[in-house]
Write a protein that holds these residues in place. Sequence first.
Motif, PDB file in Angstrom:
ATOM      1  N   GLN A  91       0.914  -1.365   0.205  1.00 42.12           N
ATOM      2  CA  GLN A  91      -0.102  -0.335  -0.195  1.00 42.12           C
ATOM      3  C   GLN A  91       0.889   1.054  -0.305  1.00 42.12           C
ATOM      4  OE1 GLN A  91      -3.222  -0.076   0.177  1.00 42.12           O
ATOM      5  NE2 GLN A  91      -3.968   1.496  -0.018  1.00 42.12           N
ATOM      6  N   VAL A  92       0.606   2.148  -0.734  1.00 39.74           N
ATOM      7  CA  VAL A  92       1.791   3.691  -0.465  1.00 39.74           C
ATOM      8  C   VAL A  92       0.315   4.992   0.202  1.00 39.74           C
ATOM      9  CG1 VAL A  92       2.708   5.033  -2.912  1.00 39.74           C
ATOM     10  CG2 VAL A  92       2.410   3.074  -3.099  1.00 39.74           C
ATOM     11  N   GLN A  93       0.781   5.691   0.130  1.00 38.01           N
ATOM     12  CA  GLN A  93      -0.009   6.587   0.825  1.00 38.01           C
ATOM     13  C   GLN A  93       0.625   7.802   0.126  1.00 38.01           C
ATOM     14  OE1 GLN A  93       1.180   4.948   3.658  1.00 38.01           O
ATOM     15  NE2 GLN A  93      -1.215   3.841   3.183  1.00 38.01           N
ATOM     16  N   LEU A  94      -0.097   9.176  -0.433  1.00 41.67           N
ATOM     17  CA  LEU A  94       0.392   9.791  -0.960  1.00 41.67           C
ATOM     18  C   LEU A  94      -0.308  11.474  -0.726  1.00 41.67           C
ATOM     19  CD1 LEU A  94      -0.051   9.246  -4.794  1.00 41.67           C
ATOM     20  CD2 LEU A  94       1.786   8.532  -3.420  1.00 41.67           C
ATOM     21  N   VAL A  95       0.653  12.361   0.158  1.00 43.07           N
ATOM     22  CA  VAL A  95      -0.073  13.780   0.836  1.00 43.07           C
ATOM     23  C   VAL A  95       0.567  14.367   0.183  1.00 43.07           C
ATOM     24  CG1 VAL A  95       0.128  14.894   2.352  1.00 43.07           C
ATOM     25  CG2 VAL A  95      -0.332  12.593   2.690  1.00 43.07           C
ATOM     26  N   GLU A  96      -0.484  15.293  -1.034  1.00 38.09           N
ATOM     27  CA  GLU A  96       0.050  16.290  -1.321  1.00 38.09           C
ATOM     28  C   GLU A  96       0.224  18.172  -0.570  1.00 38.09           C
ATOM     29  OE1 GLU A  96      -2.697  14.329  -4.745  1.00 38.09           O
ATOM     30  OE2 GLU A  96      -2.686  15.063  -2.226  1.00 38.09           O
ATOM     31  N   SER A  97       1.059  18.937  -1.119  1.00 40.35           N
ATOM     32  CA  SER A  97       1.375  20.140  -0.349  1.00 40.35           C
ATOM     33  C   SER A  97       1.838  20.933  -0.848  1.00 40.35           C
ATOM     34  CB  SER A  97       2.241  20.416   1.281  1.00 40.35           C
ATOM     35  OG  SER A  97       4.075  19.673   0.702  1.00 40.35           O
ATOM     36  N   GLY A  98       1.743  22.459  -0.486  1.00 38.40           N
ATOM     37  CA  GLY A  98       1.902  23.439  -1.094  1.00 38.40           C
ATOM     38  C   GLY A  98       0.991  24.093  -2.051  1.00 38.40           C
TER      39      GLY A  98
END
Length: 122
Positions: free
Chosen positions: A1-8
Amino acid sequence: QVQLVESGGGLVQAGGSLRLSCASSGRTASTYGMGWFRQAPGKEREFVAAIPWSGASTSYADSVKGRFTISRDNAKNTVYLQMNSLKPEDTAVYYCAGGKSYSRITTDYNYWGQGTQVTVSS
């Protein structure tokens, strides 16, 4: 499983710049092809840019070519989208995505972040 978190994401005037980041976690996150997509209100999600796990090549939508740059730092499990010369039509929610190969097609990606809002004022 891969978790992705965007920011900016954020609000910027036309002609300005923003840098989006996408932090990934999971044992094989650094081996995935990564893409950035965006979705404006009332429109379908569209491809922006993609990069393979090696970082050896990149792919861009014609609408952002020459203005946006995708890059990745596998040691930090992070993918970036540097956005310059922003236009009001770049306003959208931006999503990062991970898949076994890098592609322009949304269905080729298995993992998606929650999105980050980019608003460009005229």
